[in-house]
Design an enzyme around this catalytic site. Structure first.
Site, PDB file in Angstrom:
ATOM      1  N   TRP A 112       0.804  -1.219   0.000  1.00 27.09           N
ATOM      2  CA  TRP A 112       0.000   0.000   0.000  1.00 27.09           C
ATOM      3  C   TRP A 112       0.840   1.274   0.000  1.00 27.09           C
ATOM      4  CZ3 TRP A 112       1.632   1.833   4.590  1.00 27.09           C
ATOM      5  CH2 TRP A 112       1.914   0.914   5.605  1.00 27.09           C
ATOM      6  N   CYS A 113       2.176   1.155  -0.007  1.00 27.70           N
ATOM      7  CA  CYS A 113       3.031   2.344  -0.093  1.00 27.70           C
ATOM      8  C   CYS A 113       3.212   2.761  -1.550  1.00 27.70           C
ATOM      9  CB  CYS A 113       4.423   2.070   0.499  1.00 27.70           C
ATOM     10  SG  CYS A 113       4.510   2.268   2.268  1.00 27.70           S
ATOM     11  N   ILE A 114       3.217   4.044  -1.765  1.00 30.73           N
ATOM     12  CA  ILE A 114       3.422   4.568  -3.109  1.00 30.73           C
ATOM     13  C   ILE A 114       4.904   4.606  -3.400  1.00 30.73           C
ATOM     14  CG2 ILE A 114       2.710   6.351  -4.695  1.00 30.73           C
ATOM     15  CD1 ILE A 114       0.923   7.504  -2.564  1.00 30.73           C
TER      16      ILE A 114
END
Length: 114
Positions: A112-114
């Protein structure tokens, strides 16, 4: 670090992925975490280690890292200080506390990290 894809630690080259995380989580040790932190210009203290250990334990138990709100809640409980916030975690890990703790803890970048 020698380049973007390897970390030299204790005479061994450790492969990193494109995001700077260990390619093989089994290469992790506290010494490797210290070397990664040093390459980032960080010195790990007790609070850093608490966060790294919490993220590692959560990942081992649930198969993924904790969300930031889970980490904040646990940090408040651990320190018996309910005024602590994400700001306090960003003082420890200035980019993204969960992502950096995953990196230093030997885990891949959270999905879920960009």
């Amino acid at each position: 670090m020698n380049d973007d894809q390897t970390l030299l630690h204790a005479g061994h080259r450790i492969a990193l992925d494109g995001d700077g995380h260990l390619s093989d989580p089994s290469d992790w040790s506290r010494g490797v975490a210290e070397a990664l932190a040093e390459a980032d210009g960080m010195a790990l203290g007790p609070d850093h280690w608490w966060v790294i250990d919490f993220v590692r334990a959560h990942h081992q138990r649930y198969g993924n890292p904790p969300l930031m709100r889970v980490l904040i809640s646990a940090f408040r409980t651990e320190r018996a200080d309910h005024s602590l916030s994400s700001r306090d975690l960003y003082r420890l890990f200035d980019e993204n506390p969960v992502r950096q703790a995953c990196r230093l803890g030997g885990y891949p970048k959270p999905d879920w990290c960009i």
